[in-house]
Structure formats: structure tokens, C-alpha cells
Design a protein around this motif. Structure first.
Motif, mmCIF file in Angstrom:
data_model
loop_
_atom_site.group_PDB
_atom_site.id
_atom_site.type_symbol
_atom_site.label_atom_id
_atom_site.label_comp_id
_atom_site.label_asym_id
_atom_site.label_seq_id
_atom_site.Cartn_x
_atom_site.Cartn_y
_atom_site.Cartn_z
ATOM 1 N N ARG A 1 -7.113 -2.207 2.930
ATOM 2 C CA ARG A 1 -6.144 -1.324 2.262
ATOM 3 C C ARG A 1 -6.219 0.070 2.868
ATOM 4 N NH1 ARG A 1 -8.081 -3.144 -3.417
ATOM 5 N NH2 ARG A 1 -7.151 -5.191 -3.464
ATOM 6 N N VAL B 1 0.834 -1.203 0.000
ATOM 7 C CA VAL B 1 0.000 0.000 0.000
ATOM 8 C C VAL B 1 0.871 1.255 0.000
ATOM 9 C CG1 VAL B 1 -1.590 1.346 1.437
ATOM 10 C CG2 VAL B 1 -2.047 -1.062 1.007
ATOM 11 N N GLU C 1 -8.058 -7.627 -1.080
ATOM 12 C CA GLU C 1 -8.861 -7.102 0.028
ATOM 13 C C GLU C 1 -9.426 -8.225 0.890
ATOM 14 O OE1 GLU C 1 -10.127 -4.029 2.370
ATOM 15 O OE2 GLU C 1 -8.969 -3.778 0.535
ATOM 16 N N ALA D 1 -1.325 -4.625 -5.466
ATOM 17 C CA ALA D 1 -2.358 -4.365 -4.466
ATOM 18 C C ALA D 1 -2.695 -5.674 -3.762
ATOM 19 C CB ALA D 1 -3.601 -3.792 -5.132
#
Length: 103
Positions: free
Chosen positions: A76, A55, A66, A63
Motif C-alpha cells: 500500500r 489507495v 496487503e 483497502a
């Protein structure tokens, strides 16, 4: 005493091709509970620190999923809002080299 125990552990030969012989079912269950707790703690720390790294270090262009972060109680957004640098960030590395140089 600890040195004798360490020597015994170091010299012990484990045959991992066969199941571990437990003294009792209670001993086996205690070992499973111990290793499951250790796995949860390590996996949680791994998710947190890698998530924070990805991040905050945008040049890595990655990324963290999630769903994975949520499984460990993170998001995040929460990691991005944290000003605590990842343990594996450039900032942490620089701080570590500065601290070791002054020792």
C-alpha cells in the motif's frame, strides 16, 4: 495470410466438454507454460492497478489486502507514494477524454 488464419480461428468450433487433444506432451507443456506466464502478467497488472486505484481514490473506502499486494511485489505504501495515476482513475479518464478530443 493473417486474415486466413483469423477466419480459420473465428470459424473453429471447440468442444470444451472434452480435454484438448495435444500432438505431444511437449506441446501440452509449452501451452501450460504460455498460459501460466500470461496469467501471472495479467494478475500482477490487475493487482497493481486496482491496488493503486483503491489507495489513491479514498472515497471508494476499500483497502487492498496487503498480502495480495506483496505476492505481486507491491505494498500500500509503495502504491500510495507513486504519482503515476491508476489506469482506471478519474485523472486517467479525464486525460484520455482530453487527448481524444484533441485528435
Amino acid at each position: 495470410m493473417l486474415r486466413r488464419r483469423a477466419a480459420r480461428i473465428y470459424d473453429e468450433q471447440l468442444d470444451l466438454s472434452r480435454p484438448i487433444p495435444w500432438e505431444s506432451e511437449e506441446e501440452r507443456q509449452a501451452a501450460i507454460a504460455f498460459f501460466n506466464a500470461a496469467f501471472r502478467a495479467l494478475a500482477g497488472a490487475y493487482a497493481e492497478h486496482l491496488g493503486r486505484l483503491f489507495v489513491h481514490e479514498r472515497d471508494l473506502d476499500f483497502a487492498p489486502p496487503e498480502l495480495l499486494l506483496r505476492l505481486f511485489g507491491h505494498s500500500r505504501r509503495s502504491l500510495a507514494m507513486s504519482d503515476h495515476p491508476s489506469a482506471v482513475s478519474v485523472l486517467s479518464a479525464e486525460a484520455g477524454s482530453t487527448a481524444s478530443a484533441s485528435s
